[in-house]
Design a protein around this motif. Structure first.
Motif, short mmCIF file in Angstrom:
data_model
loop_
_atom_site.label_atom_id
_atom_site.label_comp_id
_atom_site.label_asym_id
_atom_site.label_seq_id
_atom_site.Cartn_x
_atom_site.Cartn_y
_atom_site.Cartn_z
N GLU A 23 31.98 42.07 64.72
CA GLU A 23 32.74 43.09 63.97
C GLU A 23 33.53 42.46 62.82
O GLU A 23 33.72 43.09 61.77
N GLU B 147 40.62 36.14 69.85
CA GLU B 147 39.84 36.35 68.64
C GLU B 147 40.42 35.59 67.45
O GLU B 147 40.21 35.97 66.31
N GLU C 22 33.70 39.83 75.42
CA GLU C 22 33.80 39.46 74.02
C GLU C 22 34.62 38.17 73.94
O GLU C 22 34.04 37.08 73.93
CA CA Z 1 37.10 42.86 69.38
#
Ligand code: CA
Length: 645
Positions: free
Chosen positions: A464, A181, A458
């Motif tokens: 988010e 991420e 993801e």
């Molecule tokens: Ca996440």
């Protein structure tokens, strides 16, 4: 000029290293993509890759360091065999539904200095290289531990990079990283330190000057190996790296092991003069096979989830009913109930919710934490997925109450033991008719074909973060213009996006400000591919979002028969066309600061007429007759959508 320089470098190599005549060669069926292999008497076994005569990788090492010894240094090529590989297969959850894979396969029989045998296997299609190491069983030895893979990727010096750094282990929220991420850098030079000094997560995109593009990754990673990444760059060279010892709370080995005979996963290169082969590649699925068959019928579609805008407080019975009703009003198949349902709704009332949802023709996905001992997660349910006795019991219960799938979050890292956990969750879930979405996780590596109940992962800075940070909203378009070329091209991506709120909060008044337009958001539903799309809608959108948008979001498919790259540049803009049945959907977005005028070549689509969605936050549609080319303008942070009529 750059082409000239590459030719000069090539001539220099030929002139000064005449001893480097290749020992083995394999090309793709159309002859443009070419791999040469070298077995020098003193040095490392190595390979080069050219496309259309231009250098994509110069001499790059191959080999393994194992507990049985070193493979790939001063080794002898004993023999080689080339044959053709052809496979036609269908897929129901990736960018295309029918794949004709054609490649030439080279298998080299090799012997180490001290007499151990091994093989290198290369499969080369028109735009993809896949290769792996095979070790036989010789004598009594039944298994091998791999300490290090020497596989290297040595790029021409003009190459720039589009890479996502690997984070430190055991950092971030509740010590849950790494989880793929981090922030990408676009068009960055090669020889710089990565953000954390741990290299980069797959897939890794390289722009080799005017010679073209190379996407590096791996596929076929299952319980028999770890997931890998690329190192930091040294002297224009990246090497394959195993997980960091600190991952999984320091528990478990970062050195994979497998039984003999056995093989490593496939290392993959997708190569083209343009970005088209990168966007359209199917290499992640071409060289893997289903690992088990299923008797279950899995249905893909759209869903709602309260957590993205209403957050933890919405995990209660009454709010979940509102999101079931929203799913029902939109004609969606699923509602995803996120973390804490076990305590905030309870195991009895969740049965009531499932039955209520069923009465509205909506099915339920339930969230789980994967942990475990590898982070500090308290979000429940915890400790249901990491133990096979409890997991099987839990999944039998889920089946008995009619749950259709699970979203499992917060995995410990990329070690082999975590790959084993992913596989065990998938396999047990299939025994109970459950689909699986992974979050806080690694990127999938061929899993759409390997595991029949796998949905998506993801492994991206997902929706988010737009709710958490204004700074992520400010670069939403930039990130969205990367994924179709990188993360999403090799695996389903559970992004959880498409906001109709302009303020990313429940009340649509406070919270972060969305910088991108409504049409941009619609375009991402085409650009981002995942067979189940949980959109970031909320009940207020039935009243306050443009009807044009909500009608589109009722209709847009989540599975595709074909994907065609139309135009784009990673981080700047992208226009893709995807076909579902007879209908083409074109999505385009612009992350640059200027309006973008594009002449789209629609000839591969054979469409006569399209419905053109435009107008940013004041969306409107027009029906237009189109010829082979179609002129469009996309404003900054805006998008276009075309649907064939
Ligand atoms: Ca996440």
């Amino acid at each position: 000029m750059k082409k000239m320089r590459s030719i000069c470098i090539l001539m220099f190599m030929v002139a000064f290293f005449p001893a480097l005549a290749q020992d083995a060669t394999v090309t793709g069926p159309d002859g443009k993509l070419k791999v040469d292999l070298f077995f020098p008497k003193k040095g490392e076994v190595n390979y080069t890759v050219t496309y259309d005569g231009f250098s994509m990788l110069s001499n790059s090492a191959l080999g393994l360091e194992t507990n049985l010894g070193r493979y790939g240094k001063r080794d002898k090529l004993l023999g080689q065999n080339i044959d053709k590989v052809e496979d036609t297969y269908t897929m129901d959850r990736i960018k295309t539904s029918l794949v004709h894979y054609k490649a030439n396969r080279l298998v080299c029989d090799i012997q180490t200095e001290d007499g151990r045998n091994w093989q290198l296997e290369f499969q080369v299609s028109n735009n993809d290289v896949a290769f792996r190491y095979l070790l036989p069983k010789e004598g009594e030895t039944g298994s091998v531990r791999v300490m290090r893979e020497k596989t290297a990727f040595h790029f021409p010096s003009e190459t720039t990079t589009f890479l996502c750094p690997q984070s430190d282990a055991m950092i971030g929220w509740k010590r849950t990283k790494p989880s793929y991420e981090e922030y990408y850098k676009a068009d960055a030079p090669m020889n710089i330190r990565s953000e954390y000094g741990h290299g980069y997560t797959f897939p890794c995109l390289f722009h080799v000057g005017e010679n073209g593009w190379v996407l590096v990754s791996e596929t076929g990673v299952d319980s028999k190996y770890c997931a890998s990444r690329l190192s930091d760059c040294q002297f224009d060279t990246y090497t394959l790296e195993f997980p960091m010892q600190e991952e999984n709370n320091g528990n478990g080995t970062s050195e994979p092991a497998f039984a003999l005979p056995g093989a490593t996963p496939w290392r993959t290169l997708t190569i083209g003069t343009t970005l088209k082969p990168i966007v359209e590649t199917t290499v992640a699925w071409d060289v893997v096979k289903p690992l088990y068959s299923t008797e279950n019928k899995y249905k893909f579609g759209k869903g709602t989830w309260s957590w993205i805008l209403w957050q933890d407080k919405s995990i209660n019975y009454d709010d979940q009913v509102k999101f079931v009703d929203l799913a029902s009003a939109m004609g969606y198949s699923y509602v995803l109930v996120d973390n804490f349902w076990d305590t905030e709704i309870g195991r009895d009332r969740i049965v009531d919710l499932i039955n209520y949802a069923k009465s509205k023709h909506v099915d339920v996905f339930l969230w789980y934490s994967s942990s475990g001992y590898w982070n500090d997660i308290v979000q429940g349910p915890v400790n249901c997925m990491d133990n096979s006795i409890i997991r099987k019991q839990e999944m039998r219960w889920l089946h008995s109450i009619g749950v259709k799938g699970i979203k499992v979050d917060f995995f410990g890292g990329d070690k082999q033991e975590t790959m084993r956990l992913y596989e065990q969750i998938l396999s047990d879930a299939d025994d109970n008719g459950l689909m699986v979405i992974f979050h806080g996780c690694t990127m999938p590596r061929g899993w759409e074909r390997m595991y029949p109940n796998y949905v998506g992962s993801e492994a991206v800075r997902a929706s988010e973060n737009l709710v958490f940070n204004q700074s992520d909203c400010d670069i939403e378009a930039f990130n969205a213009c990367l994924h179709p070329f990188i993360r999403n091209t090799l695996g389903s991506m559970e992004f959880g996006g498409c906001f109709m709120n302009h303020q990313l909060r429940k009340d649509n008044k406070k919270g972060n400000t969305r910088r991108t337009t409504d049409i941009f958001q619609l375009a991402t539903t085409i650009l981002f591919q995942n067979p189940i799309q949980n959109f970031a809608l909320a009940p207020n959108n039935l009243e306050d979002a443009p009807k044009i948008c909500m009608d589109f979001l009722k209709e847009v498919p989540t599975v595709w028969d074909e994907t065609v790259f139309l135009d784009g540049y990673p981080g700047k803009y992208v226009v893709l066309a995807r076909r579902n049945g007879n209908t083409w959907y074109v999505g385009g977005i612009n992350a640059t600061a200027e309006p973008l005028k594009l002449k789209l070549d629609l000839s591969p689509l054979h469409v006569m007429k399209v419905k053109h969605f435009e107008g940013g936050n004041n969306p409107e549609t027009k029906s237009v007759k189109v010829k082979d080319t179609y002129l469009v303008t996309i404003n900054p942070n805006d998008g276009i959508v075309l649907v064939s009529e």
